[in-house]
Design an enzyme around this catalytic site. Structure first.
Site, mmCIF file in Angstrom:
data_model
loop_
_atom_site.group_PDB
_atom_site.id
_atom_site.type_symbol
_atom_site.label_atom_id
_atom_site.label_comp_id
_atom_site.label_asym_id
_atom_site.label_seq_id
_atom_site.Cartn_x
_atom_site.Cartn_y
_atom_site.Cartn_z
ATOM 1 N N GLU A 184 2.426 9.055 -15.096
ATOM 2 C CA GLU A 184 3.006 10.031 -14.162
ATOM 3 C C GLU A 184 4.319 10.575 -14.727
ATOM 4 O OE1 GLU A 184 3.115 8.804 -10.025
ATOM 5 O OE2 GLU A 184 4.800 10.135 -9.633
ATOM 6 N N ASP B 111 -0.750 -8.649 -14.896
ATOM 7 C CA ASP B 111 -1.845 -8.195 -14.031
ATOM 8 C C ASP B 111 -1.263 -7.367 -12.881
ATOM 9 O OD1 ASP B 111 -3.823 -7.977 -12.114
ATOM 10 O OD2 ASP B 111 -4.563 -10.024 -12.380
ATOM 11 N N HIS C 91 10.019 17.288 -10.734
ATOM 12 C CA HIS C 91 8.627 16.941 -10.932
ATOM 13 C C HIS C 91 7.852 18.117 -11.536
ATOM 14 C CE1 HIS C 91 6.640 13.362 -9.428
ATOM 15 N NE2 HIS C 91 5.516 14.046 -9.529
ATOM 16 N N LYS D 122 5.215 2.797 -2.860
ATOM 17 C CA LYS D 122 4.475 3.357 -4.003
ATOM 18 C C LYS D 122 5.465 3.750 -5.092
ATOM 19 C CE LYS D 122 2.258 6.705 -6.464
ATOM 20 N NZ LYS D 122 2.855 7.586 -7.478
HETATM 21 C C1 MEV Z 1 5.879 9.689 -6.320
HETATM 22 O O1 MEV Z 1 5.047 9.103 -7.279
HETATM 23 C C2 MEV Z 1 6.752 8.643 -5.668
HETATM 24 C C3 MEV Z 1 7.609 9.142 -4.504
HETATM 25 O O2 MEV Z 1 6.785 9.800 -3.553
HETATM 26 C C4 MEV Z 1 8.265 7.923 -3.909
HETATM 27 C C5 MEV Z 1 8.995 8.193 -2.615
HETATM 28 O O3 MEV Z 1 8.638 9.114 -1.873
HETATM 29 O O4 MEV Z 1 9.912 7.395 -2.307
HETATM 30 C C6 MEV Z 1 8.623 10.138 -4.988
#
Ligand code: MEV
Length: 440
Positions: A85, A297, A394, A281
């Site tokens: 990513e 892992d 991004h 995430k």
């Molecule tokens: C994107 O991979 C991760 C984010 O969405 C995490 C977040 O919103 O805290 C930017």
């Protein structure tokens, strides 16, 4: 062509690829041509990789990057990250640099307990099995003496064995829960071997021991396996500084405003599972990348983390933030049952290299590094979200991917970067722009 094949695993790589082309009715080497681009020329390395899995026909490449400037407990690390990513490595590096100027990351190991379980059914009286459990325990331990000797020499071993009653939820169901300290190894093989030995000893005990009445000898072992829920194998990583030292931010945001918005962003993830999932995430963007780079892992690490995030019955943020007496404090408690010996760590040439780059850390030190990376990633994401939003950074990275995909030349890349400086990036918008350049 029959859709069923026997003996697929016995075919060579080239034969497997020919079969694949035939299976999908493609011309020879249609799939193979792409797959072969990713074969590694060094036959020894390719053999090692093939040995990790089955029916391999190629290697799936993911970028391997470096995030420098991580000051963790007074030591500076350059951290290898394997991730596909865009923005993740850049975000980690910028958070690392930011906190390097503010004292760096501080960590604490909160526990190193790994857990295994033997699930079994038994129909006798509950009191009886609890009363005889000390004898059972002694027999179980006796059976694994040889197996645990090496682990004990390294300072680890079995630290607790308990009997748990599940009969109120499921008739006759019990569990033997075992705690392990596996030192620098993740310990999955060790734990599972001990558990399977325990299960055999348990069965033997019930069938043969004089203290067991004949009508209670039947025991049904359901299964024996480690648990990936490791709430007591956790580490804390934290950063803190005076609010006034946070600096000033994009869009003219002041330190106090940033601190409060940031605290609120974490609070939202504490109370709302929808936000918590995305928040966590982001943490795992960082954690998984180091876990992969070091041959650990990532499925186990993720499973443990999400179970931990839901430990009070609601899924919540793994990180926390407070502002107290002018001090901004941001921290992450996370379970990390990982290893720096055994498993892939020494077998995968790049995992070995990653550990070398990290100074061949102990499992505890790797936990400290990984948790700091998770916190850095979370800090970078939240800082962007409460200031500029993440899309700007991004999309810039994303745009380079689009331009590469469109095979834009250097002049077109420069023109596109300039044109989209203040515009929304989407695949179609960039394609239309590049097409218009090519037409002119
Ligand atoms: C994107 O991979 C991760 C984010 O969405 C995490 C977040 O919103 O805290 C930017």
């Amino acid at each position: 062509m029959s859709r069923r094949i026997s003996g697929f695993s016995k075919l060579s790589k080239a034969e497997k690829l020919s079969w694949l082309d035939a299976y999908y009715g493609e011309s020879p080497d249609y799939h193979g041509a792409v797959m072969k681009k990713f074969w590694i020329q060094d036959a020894d390395v390719q053999k090692v990789l093939d040995g990790f899995s089955e029916n391999t026909v190629s290697n799936f490449m993911i970028p391997y990057g470096l995030a420098p400037n991580f000051l963790i407990d007074g030591q500076v690390y350059c951290i290898p990250m394997v991730i596909e990513e865009s923005s993740v490595v850049a975000a980690a590096s910028s958070a690392a640099k930011y906190w390097m100027d503010r004292g760096g990351f501080k960590t604490t190991i909160l526990g190193m307990v790994k857990v295994g379980q033997i699930h079994f059914k038994w129909s006798g009286p509950k009191d009886f099995i609890f009363n005889i459990f000390e004898k059972i325990k002694a027999k179980l331990l006796e059976g694994v003496q040889d197996m645990v000797r090496n682990m004990e020499k390294r300072g680890g071993g079995i630290t607790k064995i308990e009997l748990i009653d599940f009969t109120d939820l499921e008739p006759e169901l019990y569990q033997i829960r075992v705690h392990f300290d596996t030192k620098d190894s993740m310990g999955a093989n060790f734990i599972n071997s001990v558990l399977e030995n325990f299960a055999a000893s348990l069965e033997y005990f019930f069938v043969h021991h004089v203290d067991i009445p004949d009508n209670y000898r039947d025991i049904d072992i359901i299964m024996s396996i480690l648990s990936n829920n490791t709430p007591e194998c956790t580490v804390r990583a934290e950063v803190s500084c005076k609010v006034s030292e946070l600096g000033t931010f994009e869009n003219g945001m002041l330190a106090e405003q940033l601190a409060e918005k940031f605290r609120m962003a974490v609070r939202i993830a504490e109370i709302d599972p929808f936000r918590a999932t995305t928040h966590n995430k982001g943490i795992y963007n960082g954690i998984d990348a180091v876990i992969l780079a070091t041959g650990n892992d990532f499925r186990a690490v993720e499973a443990a983390g999400h179970a931990f995030a839901a430990r009070d019955g609601q899924y919540r943020s793994l990180s926390k933030c407070e502002i107290k007496e002018g001090i901004f404090r941001f921290w992450l408690d996370v379970p990390l049952a990982i290893g720096t010996v055994g498993g892939l760590t020494a077998l995968h040439p790049l995992a070995k290299k990653s550990l070398e780059i990290l100074g061949n850390p102990s499992a505890e030190d790797l936990m400290r590094i990984v948790a700091s990376m998770g916190l850095a990633q979370n800090f970078a994401a939240l800082k962007s979200l409460v200031t500029t939003g993440i899309q700007k950074g991004h999309m810039k990275m994303h745009m380079m991917n689009i331009l590469n995909h469109l095979e834009a030349n250097e002049d077109e890349v420069q023109e596109a970067l300039q044109y989209f400086e203040d515009k929304t990036v989407s695949f179609s918008a960039v394609r239309d722009f590049v097409d218009s350049l090519k037409r002119n």
